[in-house]
Design a protein around this motif. Structure first.
Motif, mmCIF file in Angstrom:
data_model
loop_
_atom_site.group_PDB
_atom_site.id
_atom_site.type_symbol
_atom_site.label_atom_id
_atom_site.label_comp_id
_atom_site.label_asym_id
_atom_site.label_seq_id
_atom_site.Cartn_x
_atom_site.Cartn_y
_atom_site.Cartn_z
ATOM 1 N N THR A 178 0.846 -1.194 0.000
ATOM 2 C CA THR A 178 0.000 0.000 0.000
ATOM 3 C C THR A 178 0.880 1.242 0.000
ATOM 4 O O THR A 178 1.734 1.391 0.883
ATOM 5 N N TRP A 179 0.659 2.106 -0.987
ATOM 6 C CA TRP A 179 1.390 3.371 -1.060
ATOM 7 C C TRP A 179 0.604 4.449 -0.324
ATOM 8 O O TRP A 179 -0.570 4.683 -0.622
ATOM 9 N N LEU A 180 1.253 5.102 0.633
ATOM 10 C CA LEU A 180 0.634 6.235 1.314
ATOM 11 C C LEU A 180 0.898 7.497 0.506
ATOM 12 O O LEU A 180 1.748 7.497 -0.394
ATOM 13 N N PRO A 181 0.184 8.613 0.772
ATOM 14 C CA PRO A 181 0.312 9.817 -0.044
ATOM 15 C C PRO A 181 1.765 10.268 -0.230
ATOM 16 O O PRO A 181 2.588 10.134 0.688
ATOM 17 N N PRO A 182 2.078 10.794 -1.429
ATOM 18 C CA PRO A 182 3.461 11.109 -1.792
ATOM 19 C C PRO A 182 3.958 12.445 -1.249
ATOM 20 O O PRO A 182 3.164 13.306 -0.856
ATOM 21 N N SER A 183 5.265 12.597 -1.257
ATOM 22 C CA SER A 183 5.895 13.878 -0.914
ATOM 23 C C SER A 183 6.122 14.679 -2.198
ATOM 24 O O SER A 183 5.949 14.169 -3.306
ATOM 25 N N GLN A 184 6.565 15.923 -2.028
ATOM 26 C CA GLN A 184 6.962 16.737 -3.184
ATOM 27 C C GLN A 184 8.406 16.447 -3.584
ATOM 28 O O GLN A 184 8.864 16.924 -4.612
ATOM 29 N N LEU A 185 9.105 15.685 -2.756
ATOM 30 C CA LEU A 185 10.489 15.308 -3.071
ATOM 31 C C LEU A 185 10.481 14.494 -4.368
ATOM 32 O O LEU A 185 9.898 13.424 -4.424
ATOM 33 N N ASN A 186 11.114 15.023 -5.399
ATOM 34 C CA ASN A 186 11.100 14.381 -6.719
ATOM 35 C C ASN A 186 12.541 14.217 -7.194
ATOM 36 O O ASN A 186 13.140 15.129 -7.741
ATOM 37 N N ASN A 187 13.092 13.020 -6.954
ATOM 38 C CA ASN A 187 14.496 12.757 -7.264
ATOM 39 C C ASN A 187 14.626 12.243 -8.696
ATOM 40 O O ASN A 187 14.815 11.065 -8.938
ATOM 41 N N THR A 188 14.529 13.172 -9.648
ATOM 42 C CA THR A 188 14.592 12.791 -11.054
ATOM 43 C C THR A 188 15.843 13.370 -11.705
ATOM 44 O O THR A 188 16.654 14.020 -11.064
ATOM 45 N N TYR A 189 15.990 13.093 -12.995
ATOM 46 C CA TYR A 189 17.140 13.605 -13.744
ATOM 47 C C TYR A 189 16.983 15.095 -14.057
ATOM 48 O O TYR A 189 15.866 15.603 -14.164
ATOM 49 N N ALA A 190 18.112 15.758 -14.251
ATOM 50 C CA ALA A 190 18.105 17.151 -14.718
ATOM 51 C C ALA A 190 19.471 17.465 -15.316
ATOM 52 O O ALA A 190 20.424 16.686 -15.169
ATOM 53 N N LEU A 191 19.559 18.598 -15.994
ATOM 54 C CA LEU A 191 20.856 19.137 -16.415
ATOM 55 C C LEU A 191 21.147 20.352 -15.538
ATOM 56 O O LEU A 191 20.246 21.134 -15.227
ATOM 57 N N ALA A 192 22.412 20.500 -15.141
ATOM 58 C CA ALA A 192 22.802 21.637 -14.312
ATOM 59 C C ALA A 192 24.037 22.312 -14.905
ATOM 60 O O ALA A 192 24.800 21.704 -15.659
ATOM 61 N N VAL A 193 24.220 23.593 -14.531
ATOM 62 C CA VAL A 193 25.292 24.413 -15.082
ATOM 63 C C VAL A 193 25.935 25.193 -13.928
ATOM 64 O O VAL A 193 25.280 25.445 -12.911
ATOM 65 N N ASN A 194 27.237 25.541 -14.053
ATOM 66 C CA ASN A 194 27.855 26.334 -12.985
ATOM 67 C C ASN A 194 27.470 27.811 -13.126
ATOM 68 O O ASN A 194 26.860 28.223 -14.115
ATOM 69 N N GLN A 195 27.838 28.614 -12.134
ATOM 70 C CA GLN A 195 27.427 30.031 -12.123
ATOM 71 C C GLN A 195 28.002 30.817 -13.300
ATOM 72 O O GLN A 195 27.305 31.638 -13.894
ATOM 73 N N ALA A 196 29.266 30.541 -13.647
ATOM 74 C CA ALA A 196 29.910 31.283 -14.750
ATOM 75 C C ALA A 196 29.192 31.035 -16.076
ATOM 76 O O ALA A 196 28.886 31.975 -16.828
ATOM 77 N N ASN A 197 28.877 29.756 -16.349
ATOM 78 C CA ASN A 197 28.179 29.435 -17.607
ATOM 79 C C ASN A 197 26.717 29.859 -17.570
ATOM 80 O O ASN A 197 26.126 30.170 -18.611
ATOM 81 N N PHE A 198 26.142 29.892 -16.368
ATOM 82 C CA PHE A 198 24.777 30.399 -16.238
ATOM 83 C C PHE A 198 24.733 31.881 -16.612
ATOM 84 O O PHE A 198 23.859 32.326 -17.354
ATOM 85 N N LYS A 199 25.719 32.627 -16.115
ATOM 86 C CA LYS A 199 25.784 34.066 -16.451
ATOM 87 C C LYS A 199 26.089 34.268 -17.931
ATOM 88 O O LYS A 199 25.573 35.178 -18.577
ATOM 89 N N LYS A 200 26.919 33.391 -18.486
ATOM 90 C CA LYS A 200 27.343 33.512 -19.892
ATOM 91 C C LYS A 200 26.195 33.210 -20.857
ATOM 92 O O LYS A 200 25.972 33.934 -21.820
#
Length: 293
Positions: free
Chosen positions: A111-133
């Protein structure tokens, strides 16, 4: 588990007094923390709790709950839907995804009880310098950048992600993104974070609740077309145990509601970055939130 905990905002009246409950988890950081959180909640409610967290691989922990060797764990909706229940197409709406998993597993004694908002899925991430660029905040913008300035988009990914339908090939198809093979480097998960931080690759494949995102100040690209499956953490409980001890649901519900990606990143970082013990991290959080005393 031998934590000296008493009811706080949860477990008033110790509704699990007399219960002998076993909690389990997989072996990675987030799972060890979530397993401890569940066990601490049960202890506060008066149960004697056996700690069987840290089982290697996903299937072992699930099988323990299914067979009744363990009574509960936090599991991910996407993992159940795709890996255990054999579906190839994820359901984009997180609540509908949970409902489908819940309904399918009732026949498996779970039995699954109600879920959390915690969503451990895939993503792409970038560092601050490339984010600014480059200024990208969504995967659609990354796809547009790859078309406009092909050399700008270099990727660091795990080999599994590079070959999975719910990984890179599917993402490129969904977003009309074309990254030449020479711009893609495959490496181990842990190395990806440091390589992105250094700027060796512009974008790296990350897990959305990883503590290193916070500690390295990386920026996560929004999955604006909702391509990646939802991997919301929710309590998966042995149905017989839940029928015997229905208070399990009310004890866990407020705790589950409090779990989200920000909480997960913070707690995971305490273990993966600061070197703290997962059980102690869980205990401090449960006390800080007032769930237990």
């Amino acid at each position: 588990m031998v934590d000296d905990v008493k009811p706080g905002s949860i477990a008033q009246g110790e509704p699990l007094k007399g219960a002998h409950l076993t909690v389990t988890s997989k072996e990675f950081t987030e799972q060890l923390i979530l397993g401890a959180i569940m066990g601490i909640a049960f202890q506060a409610a008066g149960a004697d709790v056996l700690d069987r967290t840290g089982i290697q691989g996903s299937i072992g922990a699930r099988e323990a709950v299914k067979k009744g060797d363990a009574d509960g764990m936090y599991e991910y909706t996407g993992t159940a839907w795709i890996t255990y229940q054999g579906n190839s197409e994820p359901i984009p709406d997180p609540q509908k995804q949970w409902q489908a998993v819940h309904d399918a597993d009732l026949g498996n004694g779970l039995t699954w009880l109600p879920p959390s908002q915690l969503n451990n899925t895939y993503a792409l991430a970038v560092n601050q310098a490339n984010f600014k660029k480059y200024g990208t905040t969504t995967l659609s913008e990354v796809a547009a950048l790859a078309t406009k300035t092909p050399g700008a988009v270099t990727l660091c990914v795990e080999s599994e992600f590079a070959n999975r339908a719910d990984g890179l090939p599917g993402m490129e198809k969904a977003y009309g993104m074309s990254v030449p093979a020479k711009n893609i480097t495959q490496m181990d998960t842990g190395i990806i974070y440091t390589q992105v931080q250094k700027g060796s690759c512009t974008y790296g494949e990350v897990f959305t609740t990883d503590g290193r995102i916070k500690s390295m100040n990386l920026v996560v690209m929004a999955d604006d077309k909702k391509f990646f499956p939802n991997y919301n953490a929710a309590p998966e409980i042995n149905t017989k145990a839940l029928k015997k001890w229905p208070a399990i649901a009310e004890v866990l519900d407020p705790v589950t509601k409090k779990l989200n990606n920000t909480v997960a990143r913070t707690l995971n970082a305490k273990v993966d970055v600061d070197g703290e013990d997962p059980h102690q991290v869980a205990l401090k959080w449960m006390k800080a939130e007032g769930f237990v005393k």
